[in-house]
Structures are given as structure tokens and as C-alpha cells.
Design a protein around this motif. Structure first.
Motif, mmCIF file in Angstrom:
data_model
loop_
_atom_site.group_PDB
_atom_site.id
_atom_site.type_symbol
_atom_site.label_atom_id
_atom_site.label_comp_id
_atom_site.label_asym_id
_atom_site.label_seq_id
_atom_site.Cartn_x
_atom_site.Cartn_y
_atom_site.Cartn_z
ATOM 1 N N MET A 1 -5.045 5.249 1.849
ATOM 2 C CA MET A 1 -6.599 5.346 1.811
ATOM 3 C C MET A 1 -7.205 6.504 2.643
ATOM 4 O O MET A 1 -8.215 7.070 2.256
ATOM 5 N N ASP A 2 -6.641 6.814 3.701
ATOM 6 C CA ASP A 2 -7.036 8.141 4.586
ATOM 7 C C ASP A 2 -7.079 9.339 3.626
ATOM 8 O O ASP A 2 -7.756 10.138 3.679
ATOM 9 N N THR A 3 -5.881 9.266 2.819
ATOM 10 C CA THR A 3 -5.929 10.775 1.896
ATOM 11 C C THR A 3 -7.169 10.712 1.162
ATOM 12 O O THR A 3 -7.968 11.820 0.857
ATOM 13 N N ASN A 4 -7.692 9.606 0.209
ATOM 14 C CA ASN A 4 -8.922 9.580 -0.406
ATOM 15 C C ASN A 4 -9.870 10.025 0.386
ATOM 16 O O ASN A 4 -10.959 10.801 -0.235
ATOM 17 N N GLY A 5 -10.034 9.462 1.712
ATOM 18 C CA GLY A 5 -11.335 9.666 2.398
ATOM 19 C C GLY A 5 -11.318 11.329 2.474
ATOM 20 O O GLY A 5 -12.349 11.822 2.641
ATOM 21 N N MET A 6 -10.395 12.123 2.815
ATOM 22 C CA MET A 6 -10.083 13.133 3.240
ATOM 23 C C MET A 6 -10.626 13.848 1.672
ATOM 24 O O MET A 6 -11.289 14.922 1.854
ATOM 25 N N MET A 7 -10.107 13.484 0.458
ATOM 26 C CA MET A 7 -10.502 13.998 -0.601
ATOM 27 C C MET A 7 -11.790 14.083 -0.904
ATOM 28 O O MET A 7 -12.518 15.000 -1.059
ATOM 29 N N GLU A 8 -12.551 12.942 -0.758
ATOM 30 C CA GLU A 8 -13.983 13.047 -0.821
ATOM 31 C C GLU A 8 -14.665 13.824 -0.071
ATOM 32 O O GLU A 8 -15.527 14.360 -0.385
ATOM 33 N N LYS A 9 -14.191 13.734 1.389
ATOM 34 C CA LYS A 9 -14.810 14.666 2.166
ATOM 35 C C LYS A 9 -14.890 16.099 1.781
ATOM 36 O O LYS A 9 -16.022 16.791 2.109
ATOM 37 N N GLU A 10 -13.704 16.614 1.125
ATOM 38 C CA GLU A 10 -13.697 17.957 0.837
ATOM 39 C C GLU A 10 -14.410 18.323 -0.370
ATOM 40 O O GLU A 10 -14.895 19.261 -0.649
ATOM 41 N N GLU A 11 -14.615 17.261 -1.293
ATOM 42 C CA GLU A 11 -15.542 17.553 -2.333
ATOM 43 C C GLU A 11 -16.992 17.010 -2.519
ATOM 44 O O GLU A 11 -17.414 16.105 -3.309
ATOM 45 N N ILE A 12 -17.823 17.289 -1.350
ATOM 46 C CA ILE A 12 -19.319 16.700 -1.279
ATOM 47 C C ILE A 12 -19.838 17.440 -2.253
ATOM 48 O O ILE A 12 -20.584 16.733 -3.269
ATOM 49 N N PHE A 13 -20.025 18.742 -2.383
ATOM 50 C CA PHE A 13 -20.851 19.436 -3.326
ATOM 51 C C PHE A 13 -20.146 20.887 -3.213
ATOM 52 O O PHE A 13 -19.999 21.547 -2.439
ATOM 53 N N SER A 14 -19.530 21.224 -4.467
ATOM 54 C CA SER A 14 -18.776 22.577 -4.721
ATOM 55 C C SER A 14 -19.479 23.338 -6.112
ATOM 56 O O SER A 14 -19.743 23.023 -6.953
ATOM 57 N N LYS A 15 -19.498 24.721 -5.654
ATOM 58 C CA LYS A 15 -19.771 25.748 -7.022
ATOM 59 C C LYS A 15 -18.810 26.825 -6.790
ATOM 60 O O LYS A 15 -18.352 27.225 -5.572
ATOM 61 N N VAL A 16 -18.275 27.174 -7.936
ATOM 62 C CA VAL A 16 -17.642 28.461 -8.014
ATOM 63 C C VAL A 16 -18.369 29.760 -8.865
ATOM 64 O O VAL A 16 -18.807 29.351 -9.834
ATOM 65 N N LEU A 17 -18.112 30.699 -8.181
ATOM 66 C CA LEU A 17 -18.549 31.926 -8.718
ATOM 67 C C LEU A 17 -17.428 32.862 -9.229
ATOM 68 O O LEU A 17 -16.786 33.530 -8.247
ATOM 69 N N ARG A 18 -17.133 33.225 -10.402
ATOM 70 C CA ARG A 18 -16.015 34.208 -10.567
ATOM 71 C C ARG A 18 -16.627 35.635 -10.949
ATOM 72 O O ARG A 18 -17.543 35.599 -11.894
ATOM 73 N N ALA A 19 -16.293 36.429 -10.208
ATOM 74 C CA ALA A 19 -16.758 37.891 -10.440
ATOM 75 C C ALA A 19 -15.667 38.900 -10.256
ATOM 76 O O ALA A 19 -15.174 39.346 -9.199
ATOM 77 N N GLY A 20 -14.911 39.034 -11.443
ATOM 78 C CA GLY A 20 -13.723 39.904 -11.712
ATOM 79 C C GLY A 20 -12.497 39.540 -10.819
ATOM 80 O O GLY A 20 -12.258 38.363 -11.035
ATOM 81 N N ARG A 21 -12.143 40.378 -10.242
ATOM 82 C CA ARG A 21 -10.902 40.058 -9.270
ATOM 83 C C ARG A 21 -11.233 38.871 -8.117
ATOM 84 O O ARG A 21 -10.366 38.600 -7.393
ATOM 85 N N ARG A 29 -19.600 20.932 3.418
ATOM 86 C CA ARG A 29 -18.608 20.038 3.833
ATOM 87 C C ARG A 29 -19.181 19.293 5.034
ATOM 88 O O ARG A 29 -20.398 19.318 5.242
ATOM 89 N N ALA A 30 -18.514 18.543 5.729
ATOM 90 C CA ALA A 30 -19.115 17.440 6.677
ATOM 91 C C ALA A 30 -18.496 17.638 7.999
ATOM 92 O O ALA A 30 -17.139 17.967 7.955
ATOM 93 N N THR A 31 -19.387 17.851 9.051
ATOM 94 C CA THR A 31 -19.208 17.784 10.436
ATOM 95 C C THR A 31 -18.453 16.446 10.940
ATOM 96 O O THR A 31 -18.680 15.352 10.243
ATOM 97 N N LYS A 32 -17.857 16.504 11.856
ATOM 98 C CA LYS A 32 -17.384 15.379 12.612
ATOM 99 C C LYS A 32 -18.597 14.182 12.786
ATOM 100 O O LYS A 32 -18.383 13.176 12.688
ATOM 101 N N ALA A 33 -19.546 14.731 13.341
ATOM 102 C CA ALA A 33 -20.698 13.944 13.373
ATOM 103 C C ALA A 33 -21.414 13.684 12.077
ATOM 104 O O ALA A 33 -22.295 12.565 12.184
#
Length: 128
Positions: A1-21, A29-33
Motif C-alpha cells: 500500500m505504502d509503495t503504491n502511494g509513493m509511486m503515485e506521488k512520483e508520477e503526478i505529471f511528467s514530461k521528457v525532452l530528448r535532446a541528443g546525449r 512532485r508534491a511537498t510534505k504539505a
């Protein structure tokens, strides 16, 4: 349960920009508050002598109170660069070639000027 909570926290909203190397990861991410902040991670790929590779990572943390000013400065800087140099990439390779041609031309110009000066000096000398 705790692990899932952490996973959700990590992936609130993400984008990736690949630029060569380099790869840039933008992550909300979420603050403690329970507020949100942004991390920007630059991951750069380095190839080892044996053909394997490793990554070096740098992370920037950006909090809401700094968004406005950060955005203003980023826009100002990027606009400045485009205004000064245009949006076409000036590569080092082209730069070196260009410089080399320029130097050769400079030498030609100097030689021509030098020859003219000599001729001029000869004429002046003959005239006297």
C-alpha cells in the motif's frame, strides 16, 4: 500500500525532452504539505572506453513562489539569444571552417595590399 502511494506521488505529471546525449525530465512532485513543485533533471550520457555508458544527472528544484520570475528570466534569456544569433544553430564545425576561410581571405587581402604597396613604393621611388 505504502509503495503504491509513493509511486503515485512520483508520477503526478511528467514530461521528457530528448535532446541528443542529454535528456531532460520535467516532473511535478508534491511537498510534505501537499503542495506541488517542479524538478527539472538533466541526464547526460557518457560512453566509457569499453563501450558501456553511464549517466550524469543534475537536478533543479523550482517552487511556486519562483515560477513567475524564473519564467520571465528564461524568456528574456532565450529571446536575447534568438535576437542576437537567430534560431539557426551555429555549429563549431562550421565555425572553424568559416574562420579558416576568413583567415585565408585575410592573408590574401594582406598580400594584395602588400604587393600594391610595394608597387606604389617602386613607382614613387622611380618618380623621385
Amino acid at each position: 500500500m505504502d509503495t503504491n502511494g509513493m509511486m503515485e506521488k512520483e508520477e503526478i505529471f511528467s514530461k521528457v525532452l530528448r535532446a541528443g546525449r542529454r535528456t531532460y525530465f520535467f516532473d511535478v512532485r508534491a511537498t510534505k504539505a501537499g503542495d506541488y513543485y517542479l524538478t527539472i533533471t538533466e541526464s547526460k550520457k557518457f560512453t566509457n572506453d569499453d563501450g558501456s555508458y553511464h549517466y550524469k544527472k543534475h537536478k533543479i528544484y523550482l517552487y511556486k513562489e519562483d515560477f513567475s520570475e524564473f519564467r520571465d528570466i528564461l524568456n528574456e534569456m532565450t529571446d536575447y539569444i534568438i535576437d542576437e544569433k537567430g534560431d539557426e544553430v551555429i555549429s563549431e564545425r562550421h565555425q572553424k571552417d568559416f574562420k579558416k576561410e576568413y583567415d585565408d581571405n585575410q592573408e590574401e587581402v594582406i598580400e594584395t595590399a602588400h604587393n600594391s604597396a610595394e608597387k606604389f613604393t617602386d613607382i614613387s621611388f622611380d618618380d623621385i
